[in-house]
Design a protein around this motif. Structure first.
Motif, PDB file in Angstrom:
ATOM      1  N   LEU A  45       2.008  73.709  10.672  1.00 41.34           N
ATOM      2  CA  LEU A  45       2.633  72.466  10.213  1.00 41.34           C
ATOM      3  C   LEU A  45       2.112  72.060   8.842  1.00 41.34           C
ATOM      4  N   ARG A  46       0.818  72.147   8.656  1.00 39.24           N
ATOM      5  CA  ARG A  46       0.221  71.780   7.371  1.00 39.24           C
ATOM      6  C   ARG A  46       0.779  72.658   6.251  1.00 39.24           C
ATOM      7  N   ASP A  47       0.942  73.947   6.538  1.00 36.01           N
ATOM      8  CA  ASP A  47       1.440  74.869   5.524  1.00 36.01           C
ATOM      9  C   ASP A  47       2.936  74.725   5.252  1.00 36.01           C
ATOM     10  N   SER A  48       3.695  74.339   6.269  1.00 28.55           N
ATOM     11  CA  SER A  48       5.153  74.291   6.097  1.00 28.55           C
ATOM     12  C   SER A  48       5.654  72.918   5.656  1.00 28.55           C
ATOM     13  N   MET A  49       4.827  71.893   5.742  1.00 26.34           N
ATOM     14  CA  MET A  49       5.246  70.545   5.357  1.00 26.34           C
ATOM     15  C   MET A  49       4.645  70.126   4.031  1.00 26.34           C
ATOM     16  N   ASP A  50       5.383  69.319   3.301  1.00 29.77           N
ATOM     17  CA  ASP A  50       4.875  68.705   2.081  1.00 29.77           C
ATOM     18  C   ASP A  50       4.338  67.326   2.481  1.00 29.77           C
ATOM     19  N   LEU A  51       3.139  67.318   3.046  1.00 30.79           N
ATOM     20  CA  LEU A  51       2.577  66.103   3.622  1.00 30.79           C
ATOM     21  C   LEU A  51       2.372  64.998   2.597  1.00 30.79           C
ATOM     22  N   ASP A  52       1.988  65.344   1.373  1.00 33.51           N
ATOM     23  CA  ASP A  52       1.798  64.320   0.343  1.00 33.51           C
ATOM     24  C   ASP A  52       3.122  63.630   0.007  1.00 33.51           C
ATOM     25  N   SER A  53       4.179  64.416  -0.123  1.00 34.37           N
ATOM     26  CA  SER A  53       5.488  63.823  -0.420  1.00 34.37           C
ATOM     27  C   SER A  53       5.981  62.956   0.726  1.00 34.37           C
ATOM     28  N   VAL A  54       5.754  63.416   1.958  1.00 32.29           N
ATOM     29  CA  VAL A  54       6.194  62.641   3.118  1.00 32.29           C
ATOM     30  C   VAL A  54       5.406  61.333   3.185  1.00 32.29           C
ATOM     31  N   ALA A  55       4.107  61.394   2.951  1.00 36.80           N
ATOM     32  CA  ALA A  55       3.287  60.175   2.968  1.00 36.80           C
ATOM     33  C   ALA A  55       3.731  59.219   1.869  1.00 36.80           C
ATOM     34  N   ASN A  56       3.997  59.749   0.683  1.00 36.35           N
ATOM     35  CA  ASN A  56       4.448  58.916  -0.431  1.00 36.35           C
ATOM     36  C   ASN A  56       5.804  58.288  -0.113  1.00 36.35           C
ATOM     37  N   PHE A  57       6.715  59.073   0.462  1.00 36.85           N
ATOM     38  CA  PHE A  57       8.016  58.557   0.870  1.00 36.85           C
ATOM     39  C   PHE A  57       7.843  57.451   1.914  1.00 36.85           C
ATOM     40  N   THR A  58       6.934  57.668   2.845  1.00 37.99           N
ATOM     41  CA  THR A  58       6.696  56.708   3.918  1.00 37.99           C
ATOM     42  C   THR A  58       6.204  55.372   3.363  1.00 37.99           C
ATOM     43  N   LEU A  59       5.414  55.419   2.306  1.00 39.81           N
ATOM     44  CA  LEU A  59       4.949  54.183   1.684  1.00 39.81           C
ATOM     45  C   LEU A  59       6.085  53.444   0.974  1.00 39.81           C
ATOM     46  N   GLY A  60       7.134  54.161   0.612  1.00 44.10           N
ATOM     47  CA  GLY A  60       8.282  53.534  -0.035  1.00 44.10           C
ATOM     48  C   GLY A  60       7.909  52.829  -1.313  1.00 44.10           C
ATOM     49  N   LYS A  61       8.440  51.619  -1.491  1.00 42.50           N
ATOM     50  CA  LYS A  61       8.199  50.857  -2.722  1.00 42.50           C
ATOM     51  C   LYS A  61       6.723  50.527  -2.905  1.00 42.50           C
ATOM     52  N   TYR A  62       5.968  50.556  -1.833  1.00 43.29           N
ATOM     53  CA  TYR A  62       4.549  50.224  -1.923  1.00 43.29           C
ATOM     54  C   TYR A  62       3.727  51.349  -2.545  1.00 43.29           C
ATOM     55  N   ALA A  63       4.273  52.533  -2.620  1.00 44.43           N
ATOM     56  CA  ALA A  63       3.558  53.654  -3.248  1.00 44.43           C
ATOM     57  C   ALA A  63       3.260  53.348  -4.711  1.00 44.43           C
ATOM     58  N   ARG A  64       4.151  52.609  -5.360  1.00 43.09           N
ATOM     59  CA  ARG A  64       3.945  52.252  -6.771  1.00 43.09           C
ATOM     60  C   ARG A  64       3.029  51.044  -6.926  1.00 43.09           C
ATOM     61  N   ARG A  65       2.781  50.336  -5.826  1.00 40.14           N
ATOM     62  CA  ARG A  65       2.030  49.084  -5.901  1.00 40.14           C
ATOM     63  C   ARG A  65       0.569  49.221  -5.498  1.00 40.14           C
ATOM     64  N   VAL A  66       0.177  50.409  -5.065  1.00 44.48           N
ATOM     65  CA  VAL A  66      -1.219  50.602  -4.661  1.00 44.48           C
ATOM     66  C   VAL A  66      -1.886  51.561  -5.636  1.00 44.48           C
ATOM     67  N   SER A  67      -3.191  51.531  -5.645  1.00 38.83           N
ATOM     68  CA  SER A  67      -3.942  52.412  -6.549  1.00 38.83           C
ATOM     69  C   SER A  67      -3.836  53.865  -6.083  1.00 38.83           C
ATOM     70  N   ASP A  68      -4.169  54.773  -6.975  1.00 37.45           N
ATOM     71  CA  ASP A  68      -4.178  56.200  -6.614  1.00 37.45           C
ATOM     72  C   ASP A  68      -5.151  56.455  -5.467  1.00 37.45           C
ATOM     73  N   ALA A  69      -6.284  55.793  -5.495  1.00 37.68           N
ATOM     74  CA  ALA A  69      -7.280  55.976  -4.433  1.00 37.68           C
ATOM     75  C   ALA A  69      -6.740  55.484  -3.086  1.00 37.68           C
ATOM     76  N   ASP A  70      -6.060  54.347  -3.092  1.00 37.52           N
ATOM     77  CA  ASP A  70      -5.484  53.829  -1.849  1.00 37.52           C
ATOM     78  C   ASP A  70      -4.334  54.712  -1.363  1.00 37.52           C
TER      79      ASP A  70
END
Length: 178
Positions: A45-70
């Motif tokens: 699953l880790r190898d076949s999924m783009d987990l970073d993109s999915v997590a970023n998508f999941t954050l939606g508009k809030y992805a732009r509102r939080v720091s890189d560390a968060d």
């Protein structure tokens, strides 16, 4: 007139998009071989999924509102949550036969792969996988089961948390960890 017809046909054919289907289907076929294996399933699953993109998508508009560390902390918590959820459901894939039925290209780099999951003693179930090519690699970014796209559902749940007054990224991370 004939020359113009031939030229316009040739130009039209040159503009046809490449078909993504075979590459996208190969990702799912490869993952299907190991998804129920207790030792290889999580890594598959880790190898076949783009987990970073999915997590970023999941954050939606809030992805732009939080720091890189968060955002990185959320991505880590999301990966742990997603892989843990899979492990909780892994038994459903034990002895299941996952067959790729076909795919529909949305664009040359975005395809929906349809599979049939047949478990002994149960009716077969259709599962669709959204697979996107990014930086030369095809990776899964969403899965549809029983008519629900999982990343879209997670996005709605995270938005409901983050839309609360005074909500922080820690609230979203806490929800993933509980």
């Amino acid at each position: 007139m004939l020359r113009a017809l031939i030229a316009s046909t040739a130009l039209g054919l040159m503009a046809l998009p490449a078909m993504a289907g075979p590459e996208a289907e190969a990702v799912i076929e490869g993952a299907a071989k190991h998804i129920s294996d207790p030792e290889k399933g999580r890594e598959t699953l880790r190898d076949s999924m783009d987990l970073d993109s999915v997590a970023n998508f999941t954050l939606g508009k809030y992805a732009r509102r939080v720091s890189d560390a968060d955002r990185a902390r959320f991505a880590e918590a999301f990966e742990t949550y997603l892989l843990g959820s899979f492990e909780d459901q892994r038994d459903k894939f034990h002895e299941a036969e996952i067959t790729v039925i076909g795919s529909k290209d949305r664009t040359p780099k975005d395809s929906i792969v349809e599979t049939r999951v047949a478990r002994p003693g149960e009716d077969p179930q259709t599962v669709r996988w959204r697979v996107i090519e990014k930086n030369g690699e095809w990776r899964v970014v969403d899965v549809e089961v029983l008519g629900l796209w999982l990343a879209i559902e997670q996005r709605a749940q995270i938005a409901a948390i983050m839309d609360r007054p005074r909500a922080t990224i820690d609230d979203a991370i806490k929800a993933l960890n509980s």
